[in-house]
Design a protein around this motif. Structure first.
Motif, PDB file in Angstrom:
ATOM      1  N   VAL A  87       0.836  -1.201   0.000  1.00  0.00           N
ATOM      2  CA  VAL A  87       0.000   0.000   0.000  1.00  0.00           C
ATOM      3  C   VAL A  87       0.872   1.252   0.000  1.00  0.00           C
ATOM      4  O   VAL A  87       0.587   2.235  -0.702  1.00  0.00           O
ATOM      5  CB  VAL A  87      -0.954  -0.002   1.214  1.00  0.00           C
ATOM      6  N   LEU A  88       1.945   1.251   0.767  1.00  0.00           N
ATOM      7  CA  LEU A  88       2.835   2.402   0.808  1.00  0.00           C
ATOM      8  C   LEU A  88       3.568   2.578  -0.511  1.00  0.00           C
ATOM      9  O   LEU A  88       3.782   3.704  -0.966  1.00  0.00           O
ATOM     10  CB  LEU A  88       3.833   2.247   1.960  1.00  0.00           C
ATOM     11  N   ARG A  89       3.948   1.481  -1.123  1.00  0.00           N
ATOM     12  CA  ARG A  89       4.583   1.576  -2.441  1.00  0.00           C
ATOM     13  C   ARG A  89       3.617   2.141  -3.476  1.00  0.00           C
ATOM     14  O   ARG A  89       3.996   2.963  -4.314  1.00  0.00           O
ATOM     15  CB  ARG A  89       5.074   0.192  -2.892  1.00  0.00           C
ATOM     16  N   ILE A  90       2.378   1.689  -3.414  1.00  0.00           N
ATOM     17  CA  ILE A  90       1.360   2.207  -4.330  1.00  0.00           C
ATOM     18  C   ILE A  90       1.163   3.698  -4.102  1.00  0.00           C
ATOM     19  O   ILE A  90       1.115   4.489  -5.049  1.00  0.00           O
ATOM     20  CB  ILE A  90       0.039   1.434  -4.141  1.00  0.00           C
ATOM     21  N   GLN A  91       1.065   4.093  -2.840  1.00  0.00           N
ATOM     22  CA  GLN A  91       0.911   5.511  -2.514  1.00  0.00           C
ATOM     23  C   GLN A  91       2.092   6.313  -3.058  1.00  0.00           C
ATOM     24  O   GLN A  91       1.912   7.394  -3.626  1.00  0.00           O
ATOM     25  CB  GLN A  91       0.817   5.682  -1.003  1.00  0.00           C
ATOM     26  N   PHE A 151      -2.132  -0.119 -12.564  1.00  0.00           N
ATOM     27  CA  PHE A 151      -3.259   0.779 -12.314  1.00  0.00           C
ATOM     28  C   PHE A 151      -2.793   2.186 -11.953  1.00  0.00           C
ATOM     29  O   PHE A 151      -3.459   3.166 -12.309  1.00  0.00           O
ATOM     30  CB  PHE A 151      -4.197   0.214 -11.242  1.00  0.00           C
ATOM     31  N   ALA A 152      -1.653   2.309 -11.274  1.00  0.00           N
ATOM     32  CA  ALA A 152      -1.120   3.646 -10.999  1.00  0.00           C
ATOM     33  C   ALA A 152      -0.687   4.315 -12.296  1.00  0.00           C
ATOM     34  O   ALA A 152      -0.952   5.502 -12.531  1.00  0.00           O
ATOM     35  CB  ALA A 152       0.055   3.550 -10.026  1.00  0.00           C
ATOM     36  N   ARG A 153      -0.035   3.554 -13.141  1.00  0.00           N
ATOM     37  CA  ARG A 153       0.415   4.076 -14.445  1.00  0.00           C
ATOM     38  C   ARG A 153      -0.773   4.499 -15.307  1.00  0.00           C
ATOM     39  O   ARG A 153      -0.765   5.561 -15.931  1.00  0.00           O
ATOM     40  CB  ARG A 153       1.226   2.988 -15.135  1.00  0.00           C
TER      41      ARG A 153
END
Length: 244
Positions: free
Chosen positions: A43-47, A146-148
């Motif tokens: 989750v922190l990496r995604i953030q 999904f972030a990209r």
């Protein structure tokens, strides 16, 4: 019954048997390293990926995303079209965003960079692609698709889709879905390559539309052309509409 609070998490019965605290586990470097592969850490990496993306692209200005196959060779006609697309978009006042890889993406980045514009690459960690192409002037490499994808849609005013494979189709249908559901508005999607894309559009019309799975309006959101100037003009018109 003994209750144990671990930050905001309440633990009871068998879950409350843990004897160490969060601070202790953080500061005890002798502990196991499996935690870096667990979901709370992800989750922190995604953030972090969202924060880095937003920070890098917030002042990008008007931009168009260009998609196409990473397998396109420099001597293929589509590569030359990709260069023309990148150059024409810069001349029309846009930055160019690609997936940052080789092939058609490289061609569009090259055209944009050589035309003196901003050439952006949003790469993705893959086992069979090695980093961003050399024509990317500003690049971000993502772990999570999904972030990209969020960055592509948030910072692009339209998509130009050249011949490509599964990844290209994924991006095209993602944009089409967001436009259909009105998650994004005034978002032109142009398919460049009449011979290449006609079969797909025919199937959508003869199977999906005929069976009532989509509407004619859905199909009308896609423009098919071989004319780079026409494709760029549609992007310019959409930008003018947003300004108005």
């Amino acid at each position: 019954m003994r209750d144990k609070l671990a930050g905001p998490i309440l633990k009871r019965r068998g879950q409350a048997q843990e004897t160490t605290t969060t601070d202790q586990r953080l500061l005890d470097s002798r502990g196991p390293s499996d935690w870096v592969h667990q979901d709370p850490w992800r989750v922190l990496r995604i953030q972090a990926e969202f924060v880095e993306g937003f920070g890098a692209l917030a002042e990008l200005g008007p931009a168009i995303a260009v998609f196409g196959s990473s397998r396109t060779q420099p001597d293929h006609p589509t590569y030359e079209i990709g260069e023309r697309v990148g150059r024409a978009l810069v001349e029309a006042g846009f930055a160019v965003i690609t997936g940052g890889g080789p092939g058609t993406m490289e061609a569009a980045n090259k055209g944009a960079s050589q035309a003196g514009g901003l050439s952006v690459g949003l790469g993705i960690e893959l086992p069979f692609e090695a980093g961003l192409n050399p024509w990317v002037d500003k690049g971000i490499n993502f772990r999570y698709f999904f972030a990209r994808k969020t960055m592509f849609v948030k910072y692009s005013q339209g998509f130009m889709v050249l011949p490509g494979g599964i990844g290209t189709l994924d991006e095209m249908f993602e944009a089409l879905t967001l436009a259909q559901t009105r998650k994004v508005t005034r978002f032109p999607i142009v398919l460049i390559g009449v011979d290449y894309w006609s079969g797909l559009l025919a199937w959508m019309r003869e199977s999906m539309l005929a069976d009532g799975k989509i509407s004619q309006h859905d199909l009308d959101m896609l423009t098919l052309t071989d004319d780079v100037d026409e494709a760029v003009a549609l992007m310019v018109a959409a930008r003018a509409g947003d300004a108005g």
